[in-house]
Write a protein that holds these residues in place. Structure first.
Motif, short mmCIF file in Angstrom:
data_model
loop_
_atom_site.label_atom_id
_atom_site.label_comp_id
_atom_site.label_asym_id
_atom_site.label_seq_id
_atom_site.Cartn_x
_atom_site.Cartn_y
_atom_site.Cartn_z
N ALA A 43 -28.77 -5.38 11.55
CA ALA A 43 -28.22 -5.45 12.80
C ALA A 43 -28.09 -6.95 13.37
N ASP A 63 -33.22 -7.50 6.32
CA ASP A 63 -32.99 -8.90 6.72
C ASP A 63 -31.59 -9.03 6.56
N SER A 85 -41.86 -11.21 18.34
CA SER A 85 -41.21 -12.71 18.92
C SER A 85 -41.03 -12.55 20.57
N LYS A 110 -39.42 -19.07 23.84
CA LYS A 110 -40.80 -19.35 23.10
C LYS A 110 -41.70 -20.08 24.39
N ARG A 116 -27.49 -18.00 6.29
CA ARG A 116 -28.24 -17.31 5.44
C ARG A 116 -27.87 -15.62 5.83
N ASN A 169 -40.54 -15.60 6.56
CA ASN A 169 -42.05 -16.03 6.00
C ASN A 169 -43.17 -15.19 6.37
N ASN A 170 -43.02 -14.46 7.40
CA ASN A 170 -44.17 -13.33 7.74
C ASN A 170 -43.92 -12.24 7.13
N ASN A 202 -38.26 -21.84 8.70
CA ASN A 202 -36.86 -21.63 9.32
C ASN A 202 -37.17 -20.94 10.72
P1 NAI Z 1 -38.41 -16.65 9.41
O1 NAI Z 1 -37.47 -17.37 10.05
O2 NAI Z 1 -38.95 -17.17 8.14
O3 NAI Z 1 -38.29 -15.07 9.33
C1 NAI Z 1 -37.38 -14.46 10.03
C2 NAI Z 1 -36.43 -13.70 9.28
O4 NAI Z 1 -35.94 -12.90 10.04
C3 NAI Z 1 -35.33 -14.42 8.43
O5 NAI Z 1 -35.58 -14.13 6.88
C4 NAI Z 1 -34.07 -14.31 8.93
O6 NAI Z 1 -33.07 -14.06 7.93
C5 NAI Z 1 -34.26 -12.62 9.69
N1 NAI Z 1 -33.52 -12.27 10.59
C6 NAI Z 1 -32.85 -12.94 11.70
N2 NAI Z 1 -32.31 -12.36 12.45
C7 NAI Z 1 -32.56 -10.67 12.12
C8 NAI Z 1 -32.05 -9.65 12.64
N3 NAI Z 1 -31.44 -9.51 13.56
N4 NAI Z 1 -32.21 -8.50 11.73
C9 NAI Z 1 -32.96 -8.67 10.39
N5 NAI Z 1 -33.31 -9.97 10.16
C10 NAI Z 1 -33.19 -11.02 10.94
O7 NAI Z 1 -39.73 -16.84 10.50
P2 NAI Z 1 -41.19 -16.49 10.54
O8 NAI Z 1 -42.05 -17.51 10.40
O9 NAI Z 1 -41.49 -15.31 9.56
O10 NAI Z 1 -41.39 -15.85 11.74
C11 NAI Z 1 -40.87 -14.71 12.45
C12 NAI Z 1 -40.83 -14.46 14.02
O11 NAI Z 1 -42.24 -14.47 14.28
C13 NAI Z 1 -40.35 -15.88 14.73
O12 NAI Z 1 -39.53 -15.28 15.79
C14 NAI Z 1 -41.60 -16.35 15.21
O13 NAI Z 1 -41.31 -17.01 16.29
C15 NAI Z 1 -42.52 -15.26 15.43
N6 NAI Z 1 -43.86 -15.57 15.45
C16 NAI Z 1 -44.30 -16.29 14.34
C17 NAI Z 1 -45.68 -16.63 14.23
C18 NAI Z 1 -46.29 -17.29 13.15
O14 NAI Z 1 -47.47 -17.73 13.23
N7 NAI Z 1 -45.75 -17.26 11.98
C19 NAI Z 1 -46.43 -17.06 15.56
C20 NAI Z 1 -45.77 -16.25 16.63
C21 NAI Z 1 -44.71 -15.52 16.54
#
Ligand code: NAI
Length: 506
Positions: free
Chosen positions: A175, A138, A277, A350, A188, A66-67, A336
């Motif tokens: 990785a 990813d 994270s 967290k 995924r 998402n981010n 996710n």
């Molecule tokens: P998301 O789940 O949509 O995106 C994470 C992506 O990382 C996924 O596409 C997944 O396939 C990929 N992924 C997982 N393990 C991986 C790896 N080892 N190597 C490469 N890619 C990998 O999550 P989102 O919402 O984008 O958040 C990302 C991180 O940011 C999370 O850890 C979240 O806790 C942290 N975060 C987000 C905040 C927010 O406001 N959106 C606030 C604070 C922290």
């Protein structure tokens, strides 16, 4: 908005640098009985800032998340000046929520005594988002157009307009060790690097070099915005020193997390590494490695909504002499990230970063809290798929007033989490690039000293700031003042005192 130019004998603008001389003041304190003896210390510091932002690229770990997709779409949309129709009328791309793009700082006052404000990039040149290249990894092989569709964050018109460009962007193989995240993430994972940990680090380093070369970059920032991992064990011989960590990677030790592999690869390639994270990617061996290679690291965990507000509210209460006694935070989200956090071991990471944010504020006021006393502080996160990226945060703050009175605030916040996070990711990259262009030296010394490897200046943007030494500052106002005052020092302006005596004296 205008750029500022400081007219002073203490500031020189050369073709390459801004050279400034500022007085830096600290106060040394010593406790004797009931008295604190305070000795003011003043010294002249010279600050040198390279004027030209470097050609910079960011590599997002978790690019298809998402981010990652939201930041990428924002970069493309802003670069193209994208406009689209919504039911409220036409909307155009912007960077609302970004400190570096949409906030201002007070520079001084004009002839009429009116405050004059400038954007941060008007004080010193900062990297422009239009010039930022993006790439990443990813575990899901979806191209960014398909990933954006899956993520359900962006307006459908925006997705349509950007689809031709997003479709061309495919994450590199990642990785990944599923034992560090929730088991539900395995489904995924169709884009995973084979081989041992050492081979994976090698491949990640090649990816960084490839990106750097393809886009003719001078600097690469690697930014983890992938799923929250569980904490890795920290133990002697495993990851306590740089050499032990490198040896553990060679031995393919299973307790070295994937995020630490990215950090090591980034450090070995001279890149800044940012941990968006909560997990403890930056184990002691990693920090030593960054120091050894003179690269910067930033941690941990993006500070977007609930924690940002908490660091403001608790600061306000404690500094107003009101005693917060209970802080309870509920969240539910359906993206996710929420799905991954539904496993106890990732939630725990967290919970730790979210819970520590009030500690320094509580410790700052021994009138309110006896030694070791803390408010009750509970954090709950639940996964509710229906709400998608629209995270709900409900907080209850209870504090004690005089005569045994109680005050309770209840705050409810609903917003798309990734629309708060994407501007923050940009700020992290822009400020991290800036930090590599600044050097300080005591007046008269030969050598300029860069910022420490652990880049505490970016504390404003992270939930659990890592600092090289001294105490962590969680108060949002102090964190922001730190950034402002460092920018001011770069152009020979003293810290903003807010006294404004010119308007207050008889
Ligand atoms: P998301 O789940 O949509 O995106 C994470 C992506 O990382 C996924 O596409 C997944 O396939 C990929 N992924 C997982 N393990 C991986 C790896 N080892 N190597 C490469 N890619 C990998 O999550 P989102 O919402 O984008 O958040 C990302 C991180 O940011 C999370 O850890 C979240 O806790 C942290 N975060 C987000 C905040 C927010 O406001 N959106 C606030 C604070 C922290």
């Amino acid at each position: 908005m205008a750029n500022i130019r400081v007219l002073s004998d203490d500031v020189h603008y050369t073709e390459e640098h801004i050279l400034a001389k500022v007085q830096y003041e600290t106060a040394h304190c010593k406790r004797t009985g009931d008295t604190i003896q305070v000795t003011p210390r003043r010294r002249w510091l010279e600050v040198r800032t390279a004027r030209r932002p470097q050609r910079t690229g960011v590599m997002l770990v978790g690019w298809g998340g998402n981010n990652g997709t939201t930041l990428t779409a924002a970069l493309l949309a802003n670069r193209a000046g994208l406009r689209w129709e919504t039911k409220e009328g036409e909307r155009r791309a912007d960077w609302l929520g970004s400190l570096t793009q949409c906030a201002t700082l007070r520079v001084g006052s004009d002839d009429d005594g009116k405050d004059v404000w400038a954007p941060m990039s008007g004080v010193v040149p900062l990297l422009h988002p239009d010039d930022l290249e993006v790439d990443g990894w990813d575990v899901s092989s979806l191209d960014l157009a398909a990933a954006a569709r899956r993520n359900r964050v962006l307006d459908v018109e925006v997705q349509r307009a950007l689809a031709p460009q997003l479709r061309e962007l495919r994450p590199r193989a990642a990785a990944f060790d599923c034992s560090f995240v929730a088991a539900n993430q395995q489904e995924r994972a169709d884009n995973v690097l084979p081989g041992t940990r050492a081979q994976q680090v090698q491949r990640l380093r090649e990816d960084i070099r490839d990106f750097k070369k393809a886009k003719s970059l001078e600097r690469v920032v690697v930014l983890w915005t992938a799923n929250t991992e569980r904490f890795a064990e920290v133990r002697p011989g495993l990851n306590d020193t740089a050499d032990n960590l490198l040896a553990s990677i060679e031995r393919n030790e299973t307790e070295v997390s994937s995020s630490t592999l990215y950090a090591v690869a980034a450090i070995l390639e001279g890149c800044t590494y940012i941990n968006g994270s909560p997990q403890n990617t930056l184990v002691p061996g990693c920090l030593e490695l960054a120091e050894r290679h003179g690269t910067h690291v930033v941690g941990d965990d993006l500070k977007t909504g609930q924690t940002k507000l908490k660091s403001v509210l608790v600061d306000f209460l404690v500094s107003a002499g009101i005693k917060p006694t209970s802080i309870v935070s509920y969240n539910h989200l359906g993206n996710n990230d929420g799905k991954n956090l539904s496993a106890p071991h990732t939630f725990r990471s967290k919970e730790i970063t979210k819970r520590n944010v009030v500690d320094d504020m509580v410790d700052s006021n021994p009138i309110l809290y006896a030694p070791g006393e803390h408010p009750d502080h509970v954090v709950v996160i639940k996964y509710v798929p229906y709400v998608g990226d629209s995270k709900r945060a409900m907080d209850e703050y209870t504090g004690e007033l005089m005569f045994g009175g109680r005050q309770t605030f209840v705050v409810h916040n609903t917003c798309e989490d990734s629309l708060l996070a994407a501007p923050l990711l940009l700020d992290l990259v822009v400020l991290a690039e800036f930090c590599t262009r600044v050097g300080f030296r005591p007046a008269g010394d030969d050598e300029y000293v860069p910022f420490h490897s652990v880049l505490a200046l970016l504390s404003y943007l992270v939930k659990a700031p890592m600092v090289p030494r001294g105490t962590v500052v969680n108060s949002l106002f102090r964190q922001r003042a730190c950034i402002e005052n460092v920018l001011r020092a770069c152009v020979g302006l003293g810290p903003e005192s807010n006294m404004q005596l010119e308007h207050k004296l008889a």
